[in-house]
Motif scaffolding. Structure first.
Motif, PDB file in Angstrom:
ATOM      1  N   GLU A 197      -4.027 -33.977 -32.108  1.00  0.00           N
ATOM      2  CA  GLU A 197      -4.658 -33.941 -32.894  1.00  0.00           C
ATOM      3  C   GLU A 197      -5.385 -32.692 -33.993  1.00  0.00           C
ATOM      4  OE1 GLU A 197      -3.446 -35.457 -37.361  1.00  0.00           O
ATOM      5  OE2 GLU A 197      -2.761 -35.389 -35.554  1.00  0.00           O
ATOM      6  N   ASP A 198      -4.993 -31.606 -35.157  1.00  0.00           N
ATOM      7  CA  ASP A 198      -6.446 -31.191 -35.552  1.00  0.00           C
ATOM      8  C   ASP A 198      -6.380 -30.077 -34.414  1.00  0.00           C
ATOM      9  OD1 ASP A 198      -6.444 -31.875 -37.704  1.00  0.00           O
ATOM     10  OD2 ASP A 198      -8.471 -32.795 -37.659  1.00  0.00           O
ATOM     11  N   THR A 199      -5.577 -29.736 -32.914  1.00  0.00           N
ATOM     12  CA  THR A 199      -5.565 -28.862 -32.348  1.00  0.00           C
ATOM     13  C   THR A 199      -5.485 -27.439 -32.809  1.00  0.00           C
ATOM     14  OG1 THR A 199      -5.058 -30.727 -30.174  1.00  0.00           O
ATOM     15  CG2 THR A 199      -5.471 -28.260 -29.882  1.00  0.00           C
ATOM     16  N   THR A 200      -6.302 -26.387 -31.974  1.00  0.00           N
ATOM     17  CA  THR A 200      -6.049 -24.612 -32.154  1.00  0.00           C
ATOM     18  C   THR A 200      -5.277 -24.189 -31.526  1.00  0.00           C
ATOM     19  OG1 THR A 200      -7.441 -25.152 -34.760  1.00  0.00           O
ATOM     20  CG2 THR A 200      -6.755 -23.119 -33.228  1.00  0.00           C
ATOM     21  N   LEU A 201      -4.001 -24.050 -31.651  1.00  0.00           N
ATOM     22  CA  LEU A 201      -3.974 -22.803 -30.149  1.00  0.00           C
ATOM     23  C   LEU A 201      -3.136 -20.878 -30.522  1.00  0.00           C
ATOM     24  CD1 LEU A 201      -0.847 -26.001 -29.813  1.00  0.00           C
ATOM     25  CD2 LEU A 201      -3.053 -25.942 -28.175  1.00  0.00           C
ATOM     26  N   ALA A 202      -3.146 -20.830 -29.133  1.00  0.00           N
ATOM     27  CA  ALA A 202      -2.629 -19.676 -29.348  1.00  0.00           C
ATOM     28  C   ALA A 202      -1.413 -18.773 -29.356  1.00  0.00           C
ATOM     29  CB  ALA A 202      -3.279 -18.831 -27.906  1.00  0.00           C
ATOM     30  N   ALA A 203      -1.516 -18.212 -30.358  1.00  0.00           N
ATOM     31  CA  ALA A 203      -0.373 -17.913 -30.855  1.00  0.00           C
ATOM     32  C   ALA A 203       1.378 -17.221 -29.745  1.00  0.00           C
ATOM     33  CB  ALA A 203       0.424 -16.839 -31.907  1.00  0.00           C
ATOM     34  N   GLY A 204       2.010 -17.740 -30.056  1.00  0.00           N
ATOM     35  CA  GLY A 204       2.954 -17.487 -28.393  1.00  0.00           C
ATOM     36  C   GLY A 204       3.564 -18.528 -28.510  1.00  0.00           C
ATOM     37  N   THR A 205       4.024 -18.564 -26.946  1.00  0.00           N
ATOM     38  CA  THR A 205       4.797 -19.913 -26.616  1.00  0.00           C
ATOM     39  C   THR A 205       4.007 -21.359 -26.282  1.00  0.00           C
ATOM     40  OG1 THR A 205       6.653 -18.932 -25.562  1.00  0.00           O
ATOM     41  CG2 THR A 205       6.114 -21.001 -24.969  1.00  0.00           C
ATOM     42  N   ILE A 206       4.300 -22.548 -27.125  1.00  0.00           N
ATOM     43  CA  ILE A 206       3.366 -23.705 -27.512  1.00  0.00           C
ATOM     44  C   ILE A 206       3.746 -24.500 -26.499  1.00  0.00           C
ATOM     45  CG2 ILE A 206       1.806 -22.849 -29.225  1.00  0.00           C
ATOM     46  CD1 ILE A 206       3.830 -25.307 -29.898  1.00  0.00           C
ATOM     47  N   LYS A 207       3.592 -25.578 -25.401  1.00  0.00           N
ATOM     48  CA  LYS A 207       4.092 -26.234 -24.741  1.00  0.00           C
ATOM     49  C   LYS A 207       3.860 -28.037 -25.651  1.00  0.00           C
ATOM     50  CE  LYS A 207       5.443 -27.981 -20.080  1.00  0.00           C
ATOM     51  NZ  LYS A 207       5.679 -28.112 -19.132  1.00  0.00           N
ATOM     52  N   VAL A 208       5.002 -28.901 -25.664  1.00  0.00           N
ATOM     53  CA  VAL A 208       4.449 -29.600 -26.196  1.00  0.00           C
ATOM     54  C   VAL A 208       4.917 -30.848 -24.828  1.00  0.00           C
ATOM     55  CG1 VAL A 208       5.328 -32.039 -27.241  1.00  0.00           C
ATOM     56  CG2 VAL A 208       5.166 -29.145 -28.299  1.00  0.00           C
TER      57      VAL A 208
END
Length: 289
Positions: A197-208
């Motif tokens: 929750e409320d994580t900030t990720l870099a734009a592009g491919t995100i992995k779940v």
């Protein structure tokens, strides 16, 4: 434990959390492997379990939290569980911060937790008290296993003492003092591991990444984009198969390409026709920069 229970509990910040009826299932009705222990990992994070609602059901969910201080991992995890708030706003804890808390582990994979009675200063009914005790059992065993303090290949039990004594009635509902194991029926059927929750990720491919208690069931997922006006629009949807033995717990993962913005991720157990079981829904809010 097979009765239908009305669950209403007071959370740590003093508010009241109403929860609708939910059937309690005995651990014998679910495979023991549905509640597997966490694996040992070299990390500055520690697993902590919380109670969460999904539609009419009440389950245990896990987060990873930063380790701080010089206490042993089990004591640290339990102190976070009782004294802090979960990252996910859908989760809560009915525990209160204890005046004293100590833990030890025997050579027979038994974790002893000695806690002061002020930790139980919440008015809970039987169903919520049962889940609160299992929240402690799951957190203690997870912290010990992930830290390599116990042999995860053997059965692990937890004995809870209150001010050094046995036979205390936790929340006035659950008698303590005897060894307790994980109740597989109370863990969430599906949950998201990453992103939290409320994580900030870099734009592009995100992995779940996530887990499911029955890997024979597909996982339906959806990503919604925040429109900036308090509403969200469905952006991407899909279905993924979990990796694991049929009928046993499994893990799943998928990737998505996202531009900067705010998003909501939703996962739920699905079926072959594409429908989702909304009672198993887990959600996470995150941002992409």
């Amino acid at each position: 434990m097979l009765a239908v229970l009305l669950l209403t509990g007071c959370i740590a910040n003093g508010g009241t959390t109403p929860v609708t009826t939910s059937p309690a299932v005995s651990v014998q009705d679910a495979p023991a492997s549905n509640a597997p222990l966490e694996t040992t990992q070299a990390s500055t994070k520690i697993p902590v379990y919380w109670i969460g609602r999904s539609k009419d059901n009440v389950y245990l969910y896990r987060e990873f939290r930063d380790i701080s201080g010089d206490e042993n991992p089990v004591t640290t995890a339990l102190r976070i569980m009782m004294a802090e708030k979960p990252l996910d706003h859908d989760f809560f804890t009915p525990w209160q911060e204890p005046g004293s808390l100590a833990t030890s582990i025997s050579g027979k994979n038994v974790i002893t937790v000695d806690i002061s009675r002020d930790a139980f200063n919440s008015n809970l009914d039987a169903g919520m008290a049962q889940r609160a005790i299992q929240q402690l059992v799951y957190t203690a065993t997870a912290a010990a296993s992930s830290s390599g303090l116990i042999n995860s290949g053997q059965q692990i039990q937890v004995v809870i003492l209150v001010d050094g004594h046995t036979d205390f009635m936790a929340f006035g509902q659950v008698k303590l003092g005897q060894p307790m194991a994980r109740d597989a029926s109370l863990v969430a059927p599906v949950w998201i591991i990453d992103p939290q929750e409320d994580t900030t990720l870099a734009a592009g491919t995100i992995k779940v990444n996530g887990r499911i208690t029955d890997s024979s069931k597909p996982v339906n997922w959806q990503i919604l984009q925040d429109n900036g006006s308090g509403t969200r629009t469905s952006l991407l949807t899909g279905q993924v198969k979990a990796v694991g033995e049929p009928g046993q717990f499994g893990v799943f993962s998928f990737s998505a390409n996202l531009k900067p913005g705010k998003y909501e991720l939703r996962v739920a157990q699905g079926d072959d026709s594409g429908h989702s079981d909304e009672s198993t829904l887990d959600t996470k809010l995150f941002s992409v920069n």
